[in-house]
Design an enzyme around this catalytic site. Structure first.
Site, PDB file in Angstrom:
ATOM      1  N   PRO A  93       7.402  -0.165  -9.304  1.00 42.22           N
ATOM      2  CA  PRO A  93       8.404  -0.349  -8.247  1.00 42.22           C
ATOM      3  C   PRO A  93       8.004  -1.520  -7.355  1.00 42.22           C
ATOM      4  O   PRO A  93       6.884  -1.558  -6.835  1.00 42.22           O
ATOM      5  CB  PRO A  93       8.363   0.978  -7.485  1.00 42.22           C
ATOM      6  CG  PRO A  93       7.008   1.533  -7.767  1.00 42.22           C
ATOM      7  CD  PRO A  93       6.640   1.075  -9.135  1.00 42.22           C
ATOM      8  N   CYS A 105       2.047   3.163  -0.740  1.00 40.66           N
ATOM      9  CA  CYS A 105       2.409   1.928  -0.044  1.00 40.66           C
ATOM     10  C   CYS A 105       1.512   1.745   1.176  1.00 40.66           C
ATOM     11  O   CYS A 105       1.515   2.579   2.085  1.00 40.66           O
ATOM     12  CB  CYS A 105       3.875   1.954   0.381  1.00 40.66           C
ATOM     13  SG  CYS A 105       4.386   0.460   1.266  1.00 40.66           S
ATOM     14  N   HIS A 122      -3.105   3.881  -8.290  1.00 39.50           N
ATOM     15  CA  HIS A 122      -3.506   2.507  -7.992  1.00 39.50           C
ATOM     16  C   HIS A 122      -4.971   2.552  -7.589  1.00 39.50           C
ATOM     17  O   HIS A 122      -5.321   3.192  -6.594  1.00 39.50           O
ATOM     18  CB  HIS A 122      -2.657   1.940  -6.852  1.00 39.50           C
ATOM     19  CG  HIS A 122      -2.880   0.479  -6.606  1.00 39.50           C
ATOM     20  ND1 HIS A 122      -1.857  -0.435  -6.609  1.00 39.50           N
ATOM     21  CD2 HIS A 122      -4.007  -0.243  -6.381  1.00 39.50           C
ATOM     22  CE1 HIS A 122      -2.344  -1.647  -6.376  1.00 39.50           C
ATOM     23  NE2 HIS A 122      -3.661  -1.541  -6.231  1.00 39.50           N
TER      24      HIS A 122
END
Length: 559
Positions: free
Chosen positions: A25, A108, A178
């Site tokens: 994304p 994020c 991540h």
């Protein structure tokens, strides 16, 4: 992949055993047009940009602008930013008929997202993440619809493992990791942490971070054992990465143009994607020209003039080969310079070089030397003339009406002229140094030959000087002997000395003659012995033949 009827599931893709390749994304970038592009180049699953669930549910306008898809846009995962379980579940129900799953953004690191309770701050709230995953699974009426999370890691990896295990207990479909903390940006990815998480849960795990080439997919899988790999910036720079391309191919660039024009992609998005795609394959002057373009038509004209259309792939590959050709010529020039420097080293003599040139390996190469020399001369001269043509072409070109459409056309032409001049210098110096190297080798051989001849003559002169010196010494000795006496006495002494020398020489001659006679007599004796041995050999051969005949006759009688 169709999922609206519940017949198939994204989870079946994990069960096939291959490492899935996933488009991450990306805010503003992973929209429908870009997803359509990467799907043409072996991307298995695509994510939408992150959508704030509260805004999505509050506004129809937000839903229409943030979420667009098509029938061919499958499999598709919609990523939401949420800090409320019910809002996330409601948003999932809205997009469920048009997608294959939802993903909760827990990674994020941007400040605005974390201050609003979204993104990476959720990794510190494992119970909330667990509730949101469970409510989505319970509220969406499709057993094949997936609910996943995308996270970053903690400095204390035990907290990350605890978060993943709680999400697994709530029914999470898979986890994307991540391999950096929320504070890290461009530091190396912690592959050991991803492997630890993979070993701690039974659901599929996706690795994310620093995937720039297809070989990184396999290396990441080998390091961590994950079920899939997600790429973001690597796909922006090269949407054909998962198909094995090192850099963005021309076909992919024109595919992006066609898709963008067909879907009406805004110019800013269209232009930014091309800036990323061309970054690796264009020079700084070219990027400066391209980045200043301000309309879709100007971009298409630039691509057409610089790279050619997709129908001109053969021409583009020819220009690529030409670039490689000039790279080879430049490398050849560097090799020439290195060889000349080595040949001119002062502590290696010409005769040493000649002995090196006379080695067997050089003897086999020398047969083709003249052909190779003239072939290289012809090739370099042809390249030199082509570079001259290019220089004349761009140095005499004037700006026309195209300059009004493309304000930096002058910079573009100047860049072309610079390349042509560079190629001219490379080919010119390559021809010159090739001739110089040929002449240097010839001079080295000639110098070595002259040096060898001089050394031989010097040696002969030394031998002659030594013989003359010896004769002079003998003559001086004889003279001194003769002069020691006076009158007839001196003459008699000289004559006696000469007589003794003659007698000595006769004695040596007699000794040599006796030795020769002795050798001849020994030779006669050996000759007689050889004749006797030959006669004895003939006699034994006859006896052997008679015995062989008797044996044969005995065998016949026995038969």
């Amino acid at each position: 992949m169709k999922t609206t009827n519940g017949d198939t599931s994204v989870m079946e893709m994990f069960e096939r055993g291959k490492v899935l390749k996933i488009c991450a994304p990306m805010v503003r970038y992973s929209k429908l047009a870009f997803r359509s592009l990467v799907r043409k180049y072996n991307c298995d699953i695509c994510f939408t940009p992150m959508i704030v669930a509260a805004d999505f549910m509050r506004s129809v306008k937000a839903r229409d602008s943030e979420f667009t898809t098509s029938e061919r846009d499958r499999p598709l995962i919609v990523q939401f930013a949420a800090h409320d379980a019910q809002t996330l579940a409601d948003a999932a129900c809205v997009v469920a008929p048009f997608s294959d799953g939802v993903d909760l953004n827990c990674g994020c690191p941007q400040r605005w997202a974390m201050s609003a309770g979204y993104g990476a701050c959720l990794i510190n709230k494992p119970e909330l993440v667990k509730d949101m995953v469970r409510l989505v699974r319970n509220q969406v009426d499709n057993p094949n619809y997936t609910a996943s999370i995308k996270i970053r890691i903690h400095k204390d990896l035990r907290r990350t493992v605890d978060l993943c295990q709680k999400a697994e207990s709530a029914g999470v479909s898979w986890i994307t990791v991540h391999g950096r903390t929320s504070e890290e940006r461009h530091q190396p990815v912690h592959y050991d942490a991803i492997k630890t998480i993979k070993d701690s849960v039974s659901v599929p795990v996706i690795a994310n971070g620093d995937i720039k080439y297809l070989r990184d997919v396999e290396s990441t899988h080998q390091l961590t054992g994950v079920d899939g790999v997600m790429a973001a910036r690597g796909l922006l720079a090269n949407p054909a990465m998962f198909a094995g391309y090192e850099d963005t191919p021309l076909e992919c660039i024109w595919d992006w143009v066609d898709i963008s024009v067909e879907q009406g992609t805004p110019f800013t998005c269209f232009h930014h994607h091309l800036i990323y795609m061309l970054e690796r394959v264009s020079s700084q002057p070219e990027r400066k020209v391209f980045n200043s373009l301000s309309s879709t038509s100007a971009v298409i004209d630039y691509l057409q003039n610089t790279y050619g259309s997709v129908r001109d792939l053969g021409t583009w590959f020819s220009s690529l080969k030409m670039t490689l050709q000039w790279t080879v010529v430049a490398l050849f020039l560097y090799v020439e310079i290195g060889i000349l420097v080595i040949l001119c080293l002062p502590f290696i003599s010409a005769r040493r070089w000649q002995s090196i040139f006379q080695l067997r390996i050089w003897g086999s190469v020398a047969r083709f030397w003249n052909k190779v020399f003239f072939t290289m001369i012809i090739i370099l001269i042809v390249l030199f003339l082509d570079a001259v043509r290019e220089v004349r072409k761009y140095s005499g070109k004037e700006l026309g009406t195209d300059a009004k459409l493309q304000p930096n056309m002058f910079d573009h032409l100047h860049m072309k002229l610079f390349r042509a001049q560079r190629n001219l210098y490379i080919s010119g110096f390559a021809v010159f140094l090739w001739l110089v190297m040929k002449r240097v080798i010839t001079l080295i051989n000639q110098l070595a030959t002259v040096s060898g001849t001089t050394a031989a003559l010097q040696m002969q002169a030394d031998h002659a000087n030594q013989a003359a010196k010896k004769y002079m010494e003998d003559n001086e000795l004889l003279k001194q002997t003769l002069m020691e006496g006076k009158g007839d006495k001196a003459t008699a002494q000289g004559t006696e000395l000469l007589r003794k020398e003659v007698e000595k020489l006769k004695q040596e001659l007699k000794t040599t003659g006796d030795a020769l006679k002795d050798s001849q007599s020994k030779g006669d004796v050996m000759k007689k012995q050889m004749e006797g041995l030959a006669r004895e050999y003939d006699r034994l051969l006859k006896e052997h033949q008679e015995l062989q005949n008797l044996q044969d006759s005995g065998n016949k009688k026995a038969d």
